[in-house]
Every structure is written in structure tokens, then in C-alpha cells.
Design an enzyme around this catalytic site. Structure first.
Site, short mmCIF file in Angstrom:
data_model
loop_
_atom_site.label_atom_id
_atom_site.label_comp_id
_atom_site.label_asym_id
_atom_site.label_seq_id
_atom_site.Cartn_x
_atom_site.Cartn_y
_atom_site.Cartn_z
N ASP A 31 0.82 -1.22 0.00
CA ASP A 31 0.00 0.00 0.00
C ASP A 31 0.85 1.26 0.00
O ASP A 31 0.44 2.29 0.54
CB ASP A 31 -0.92 0.00 1.22
CG ASP A 31 -0.15 -0.06 2.54
OD1 ASP A 31 0.98 -0.55 2.53
OD2 ASP A 31 -0.69 0.39 3.57
N SER A 33 2.28 4.68 -0.76
CA SER A 33 1.71 5.88 -1.38
C SER A 33 2.53 6.22 -2.62
O SER A 33 3.60 5.63 -2.84
CB SER A 33 1.77 7.03 -0.38
OG SER A 33 3.13 7.29 -0.09
N THR A 36 6.10 7.11 -1.86
CA THR A 36 6.89 5.98 -1.33
C THR A 36 7.22 4.96 -2.42
O THR A 36 8.35 4.48 -2.49
CB THR A 36 6.13 5.30 -0.16
OG1 THR A 36 5.85 6.29 0.82
CG2 THR A 36 6.94 4.20 0.47
N ARG A 40 10.88 3.63 -3.74
CA ARG A 40 11.28 2.21 -3.88
C ARG A 40 11.73 1.92 -5.32
O ARG A 40 12.71 1.23 -5.54
CB ARG A 40 10.11 1.29 -3.53
CG ARG A 40 9.51 1.49 -2.16
CD ARG A 40 10.17 0.63 -1.10
NE ARG A 40 9.44 0.76 0.14
CZ ARG A 40 9.66 1.71 1.07
NH1 ARG A 40 10.64 2.58 0.91
NH2 ARG A 40 8.92 1.77 2.17
N LYS A 104 -5.39 0.73 2.50
CA LYS A 104 -4.96 1.78 3.43
C LYS A 104 -5.88 2.98 3.26
O LYS A 104 -6.06 3.47 2.14
CB LYS A 104 -3.51 2.18 3.08
CG LYS A 104 -2.94 3.26 3.99
CD LYS A 104 -2.44 4.48 3.25
CE LYS A 104 -1.21 4.31 2.42
NZ LYS A 104 -0.01 4.15 3.21
N GLU A 184 -2.77 0.55 13.39
CA GLU A 184 -1.30 0.54 13.33
C GLU A 184 -0.68 1.75 14.02
O GLU A 184 -0.53 2.80 13.40
CB GLU A 184 -0.84 0.48 11.86
CG GLU A 184 0.68 0.47 11.73
CD GLU A 184 1.19 0.40 10.29
OE1 GLU A 184 0.37 0.47 9.36
OE2 GLU A 184 2.40 0.28 10.11
N LYS A 226 -1.54 -3.77 14.51
CA LYS A 226 -0.29 -3.84 13.73
C LYS A 226 0.76 -2.97 14.42
O LYS A 226 0.87 -1.78 14.14
CB LYS A 226 -0.55 -3.36 12.29
CG LYS A 226 0.70 -3.31 11.42
CD LYS A 226 0.36 -3.27 9.95
CE LYS A 226 1.59 -3.04 9.11
NZ LYS A 226 1.39 -3.29 7.69
N GLY A 269 9.10 -2.20 9.42
CA GLY A 269 9.63 -0.94 9.92
C GLY A 269 11.13 -0.73 9.93
O GLY A 269 11.66 -0.30 10.95
N GLY A 270 11.83 -1.02 8.83
CA GLY A 270 13.26 -0.71 8.78
C GLY A 270 14.16 -1.85 9.22
O GLY A 270 15.38 -1.73 9.21
N ARG A 300 8.23 -3.74 3.29
CA ARG A 300 9.61 -3.87 2.80
C ARG A 300 10.17 -5.27 2.99
O ARG A 300 10.87 -5.79 2.12
CB ARG A 300 10.50 -2.83 3.51
CG ARG A 300 10.34 -1.44 2.95
CD ARG A 300 10.85 -0.40 3.92
NE ARG A 300 9.92 -0.21 5.04
CZ ARG A 300 10.10 0.68 6.02
NH1 ARG A 300 11.20 1.43 6.02
NH2 ARG A 300 9.22 0.82 6.98
P1 13P Z 1 6.88 -2.07 6.49
O1 13P Z 1 6.78 -3.54 6.79
O2 13P Z 1 7.75 -1.76 5.30
O3 13P Z 1 7.21 -1.27 7.72
O4 13P Z 1 5.45 -1.59 6.00
C1 13P Z 1 4.35 -2.05 6.65
C2 13P Z 1 3.29 -1.03 6.57
O5 13P Z 1 2.22 -1.31 6.11
C3 13P Z 1 3.57 0.31 7.09
O6 13P Z 1 2.36 1.03 7.20
#
Ligand code: 13P
Length: 357
Positions: A31, A33, A36, A40, A104, A184, A226, A269-270, A300
Site C-alpha cells: 500500500d 503511497s 513511497t 522504492r 490503506k 497501526e 499492527k 519498519g526498517g 519492505r
Molecule cells: P513495512 O513492513 O515496510 O514497515 O510496512 C508495513 C506497513 O504497512 C507500514 O504502514
């Protein structure tokens, strides 16, 4: 006479929430944006055109056997309007494969008035109507991401409260429109803070969030959480081991998340793809008795491998699909606490693996 209260009849929303965390499966977050996905694509020298985004996401959604490990996919609004070569909406392509399509619905993290180093997630205006439209078009769950930064004097209780309020209003509206909300609240990995600091901030955030969800009468059986894992900050000199991350994350969740929630689906998340898989597996191996399913909703950490295999070239489609399936399978194993780092090499070893393509 003693009256035995029957447990509530299973609502379809609760059923969808449970299906999203079914054994051995988890969620693919696709999802991104527009800014983003552009970022990527830039890493693989691909221009982010409408058609590039469509073909990349179609290859992810149609990877052979991916439905064995992927229960649902989170889409960006633009993708919900795209169709495949035969004119079938990508939403229907997913549904036909037994993968639940979600979307999203937040409109991003914006500077928080009065505390400009922090953000509050926007998107509540007109949300009820948008949710209604998504449900009509076959979407069955939604996601809203709030962002909490750790830093000098941060987060402020004001920021946590503002974000929790928005998350709860979004979750209540989603359920009203027949959509399972994925709530989340992401405590960011950025910074040099210790894992103990991340623990404290994550616990405080989750307490606020569940307090406000209760006030907004959100049905806990029919939502998923999440969260971030409890981690050392990215630039902290002292990095916690996989066992410490697993144990502290589980302890933090046990202290703050009601048992009624059917599942907790972590964001990556990184973290590297391998870290995200290994840490999830360690949690499931070391804490098999927790009241919720511990699963994944990775962006990611699921897409890095297929994105690098694809590189915008249609000739690489199958290699990219194999790379996604491999990553999804390893995370499926992590759902049972059965991931081993040696499994990373299995794709390359397999005849006709990505290297052979
Ligand atoms: P990541 O796993 O890349 O952190 O993305 C998950 C996500 O949906 C962030 O909102």
C-alpha cells in the site's frame, strides 16, 4: 437456575479478522503511497508510471502458490481502481485466489499543530463515504497508520493521544461499514534510543490506544493490531539479540493488549527481511501460549527481494514471483516458530531458482 450466557455468535467481521491470521499465513502490505513507491522504484532505476506500478503489483498478486502463505494484501487506493490485462479489477484477482483484499485509508502523517516535530495522521474527513465505496467494490479490511517518534522530549502525551483518537474513530467507522480495521500505531525505529526506551514508549502508546478504542466501542474481536516490535533504535550502539527482542516484545504486548484481539500482525519498519522473519519466528517459538496469533503484515521485508529481482524487466517476472514466494514461505514458517537462517539459501539451491532465471 443458573443461566449460562452463550458466547456471542460469530460475526462475519470477526471471521475475516481470524482468516487474516490463519495458521501459517500473513499479510502482504503493498500500500505504498505515490511518493513511497517512487522512492522504492528509484532504488531499481524504474520510473513510477501508472503502468509500472500496475505490472509490479500484478506480478506480486499473481505469484504462483503465494496464497499458501499470504492471507490478505493491503492496497493503495490507486491500485483498487486498476485492472489486469483481461480487464478484471486487481481486487477481484486477489479475491478469486482466496486472498482477502484490504486498503490503506489514512491520508498520511502530517505535522502536529503545537508540536511541529511530531505528526498526526489525517484522513477522517469523508471517511465514512470512502469506506462504503470500498466495501461495495469488494475490499474487506482497512489499515490506518499512526507514527510515534522517539527523541529528546518525544513523544509527547499530546501526540500519542491525538493519534490514538484518530485511530479509534477510524476503527469504529470501519466496523460500522463492514470492514475489519487494522490499527497501526508505529513507534519508529529511527534514533539512538535503547530497547528499554522503545519498550516504555510502545507500552504507553498501546495503553492509550486500547483505552480510546474501548471508549469508541470498537469490537476487539473484529480488529487486528499492527504494532512495531520492541527494538533498539537504529543508531543505538548496543543492539539487542533476537531472543531479547522476542521476549521484550511479547512481554510488552502481554502488558498492554487485550486477549480478545484475534491477532497481532507486525510491521517490518526498517528491519532487514531476515531480521523481521527471524524475530517473528523467535516469538512464536519462545511464547507459544500467548492469547493472540503472532503474525506479519510486512511491506519492505516481503518486497525487497522481489523488487530487486524484477528491476522493471518483464523477463524477470517469474524470478520476482519466486523471490516473493520464498520470502512469504519463510515468514509462514516463522508463524510456527520454525524458521532457520539456513532456509534462506533454499531459493538459490532450487533448480530453476531466481539465480537460474
Ligand atoms: P513495512 O513492513 O515496510 O514497515 O510496512 C508495513 C506497513 O504497512 C507500514 O504502514
Amino acid at each position: 437456575m443458573l443461566t449460562v450466557t452463550q458466547p456471542p455468535v460469530e460475526s462475519s467481521l470477526a471471521g475475516i479478522a481470524r482468516a487474516l491470521v490463519a495458521d501459517g499465513r500473513g499479510i502482504l502490505a503493498a500500500d505504498e503511497s505515490l511518493p513511497t513507491i517512487e522512492k522504492r522504484f528509484r532504488t531499481i532505476d524504474v520510473e513510477s508510471t501508472e503502468e509500472a506500478r500496475r505490472s509490479y503489483r500484478e506480478l506480486l498478486f499473481t505469484a504462483p502458490d503465494v496464497e499458501q502463505y499470504i492471507s490478505g494484501v493491503i492496497l493503495f487506493d490507486g491500485t483498487t481502481h486498476q485492472v489486469d490485462a483481461s480487464g478484471t479489477p486487481l481486487v477481484d484477482v486477489l479475491t478469486a485466489r482466496g486472498i482477502i483484499p484490504g486498503v490503506k485509508v489514512d491520508r498520511g502523517a502530517k505535522p502536529l499543530a503545537g508540536s511541529p516535530r511530531e505528526t498526526v495522521t489525517e484522513g477522517l474527513d469523508g471517511l465514512r463515504e470512502r469506506l462504503h465505496d470500498y466495501h461495495e467494490r469488494g475490499l474487506r479490511f482497512t489499515k490506518w497508520r499512526a507514527v510515534i517518534a522517539i527523541g529528546d522530549g518525544l513523544p509527547t502525551p499530546y501526540c500519542i493521544r491525538a493519534n490514538a483518537d484518530a485511530l479509534a474513530r477510524y476503527a469504529a467507522l470501519s466496523q460500522e461499514e463492514g470492514l475489519v480495521p487494522i490499527v497501526e500505531p508505529e513507534v519508529l525505529i529511527d534514533g539512538d534510543h535503547t530497547i528499554e526506551r522503545c519498550y516504555d514508549v510502545t507500552e504507553a502508546t498501546l495503553h492509550y490506544v486500547f483505552d480510546v478504542l474501548h471508549q469508541h466501542r470498537v469490537d476487539l474481536d473484529a480488529m487486528l493490531l499492527k504494532p512495531n516490535m520492541v527494538l533498539s533504535g537504529k543508531s543505538c550502539p548496543d543492539h539487542a539479540t533476537v531472543e531479547v527482542v522476542a521476549d521484550m516484545t511479547v512481554r510488552c504486548l502481554l502488558h498492554s493488549v487485550p486477549a480478545a484481539i484475534p491477532g497481532i500482525v507486525f510491521l517490518s519498519g526498517g528491519q532487514t527481511s531476515e531480521q523481521a522473519t527471524e524475530r517473528l519466528s523467535a516469538m512464536n517459538a519462545r511464547a507459544p501460549e500467548v492469547p493472540w496469533q503472532l503474525s506479519f503484515s510486512y511491506g519492505r521485508a516481503l518486497q525487497e527481494a522481489p523488487l530487486n529481482a524484477w528491476r522493471g524487466d518483464p523477463a524477470n517476472t517469474e524470478a520476482a514471483q519466486r523471490a516473493l514466494c520464498h520470502r512469504a514461505r519463510l515468514n509462514g514458517a516463522a508463524r510456527y516458530g520454525r524458521y532457520e537462517p539456513e532456509m534462506e539459501g533454499e531459493l538459490e539451491a532450487a533448480p530453476g531458482g531466481a539465480d537460474a532465471a
